[in-house]
Design an enzyme around this catalytic site. Structure first.
Site, PDB file in Angstrom:
ATOM      1  N   ASP A   8       0.798  -1.284   0.148  1.00  0.00           N
ATOM      2  CA  ASP A   8       0.115  -0.031  -0.067  1.00  0.00           C
ATOM      3  C   ASP A   8       0.852   1.187  -0.178  1.00  0.00           C
ATOM      4  O   ASP A   8       1.788   1.208   0.747  1.00  0.00           O
ATOM      5  CB  ASP A   8      -0.899  -0.006   1.331  1.00  0.00           C
ATOM      6  CG  ASP A   8      -2.147  -1.069   1.177  1.00  0.00           C
ATOM      7  OD1 ASP A   8      -2.189  -1.685   0.261  1.00  0.00           O
ATOM      8  OD2 ASP A   8      -3.028  -1.285   2.137  1.00  0.00           O
ATOM      9  N   ASP A 130     -15.344  -3.348  -0.785  1.00  0.00           N
ATOM     10  CA  ASP A 130     -15.068  -3.147   0.717  1.00  0.00           C
ATOM     11  C   ASP A 130     -16.523  -3.050   1.260  1.00  0.00           C
ATOM     12  O   ASP A 130     -17.235  -2.527   1.117  1.00  0.00           O
ATOM     13  CB  ASP A 130     -14.243  -1.986   0.602  1.00  0.00           C
ATOM     14  CG  ASP A 130     -13.185  -1.758  -0.160  1.00  0.00           C
ATOM     15  OD1 ASP A 130     -12.600  -2.917  -0.372  1.00  0.00           O
ATOM     16  OD2 ASP A 130     -12.740  -0.800  -0.497  1.00  0.00           O
TER      17      ASP A 130
END
Length: 243
Positions: A8, A130
């Site tokens: 990330d 998500d």
């Protein structure tokens, strides 16, 4: 099932967030390509890259780090998400050698964009969903919706997407174990392969997923666990290969 290391990217650094909160960041490396090399040397078969700034700003921000990693490992499949909001950005990544494009917010707010991408880049589109308590969240997890994750997933079956990354927001980065039940519940109800994400803590999570792999769980993304050492990446992939 493959184990996919997550890298990330925020402000050019390799970080992990807790529950998607940009203010709750742990920096694991200031050299993303060095981080990528570490996982490749340990046998990674795919890398999961996320432009966190891009996810929040709606445009590529860490594209330099991403293209450097892709160029360094031309034979390694790389999937990238965060800030892919139009065909031009998608095309730039594909031309740079990215294997798969992860579409999150746009998949929820503009399903025609996913259809268009699938026509333009067949089998290269991954939808990232998500969810929290079964409902989808967007815009870097900031915005909750009333969309049921199973119902939304079924809408993508006709588009020919490669797979769905299912992330449980409540578990992500919290080191509390995966919500295997929610992952399996989704996998059972759709024909699209699932990549599980969010909350993986140790080898026990891998074992639990492997018992359900026949439902179409093709991979698992891991971040904090392999960075903090509670999960041994090589051991996890070896276990998957043996089952």
């Amino acid at each position: 099932m493959i184990v996919i290391p997550a890298i990330d990217l925020k402000d050019g650094q390799c970080v992990r967030l807790r529950q998607g909160l940009m203010e709750d960041t742990t920096v694991f490396s200031s050299n993303p390509i060095e981080m990528a090399t570490q996982w490749v040397e340990q046998g990674a078969r795919r890398l999961h890259l996320v432009d966190l700034n891009g996810a929040f700003e709606g445009r590529p921000v860490n594209s330099t780090s991403i293209t450097e990693i892709v160029s360094a490992f031309p034979d390694l499949p790389v999937q990238i998400g965060g800030g892919i909001r139009n065909i031009k950005i998608a095309n730039t990544y594909i031309e740079a050698g990215v294997s798969y494009l992860i579409i999150g917010t746009m998949a929820v707010t503009d399903s025609e964009f996913v259809s268009e991408l699938c026509r333009e880049f067949p089998n290269k589109v991954i939808v990232g969903l998500d969810a929290n308590n079964g409902f989808v969240a967007t815009k870097g997890w900031v915005q909750k919706t009333n969309l049921n994750v199973v119902d939304l997933s079924k809408k993508f079956e006709q588009d020919g997407i490669n797979s769905i990354i299912y992330t449980d927001i409540a578990r992500d980065g919290m080191m509390q174990g995966m919500n295997v039940e929610a992952i399996v519940n989704l996998a059972k109800q759709i024909s699209i392969p699932i990549i599980a994400s969010g909350g993986i803590t140790n080898i026990g999570d891998i074992i639990r997923l492997l018992t359900e792999v026949h439902f179409g769980i093709m991979g698992v993304i891991t971040g904090r666990a392999i960075y903090e050492g509670t999960l041994d990446f090589k051991q996890a992939q070896q276990l998957c290969d043996e089952n």
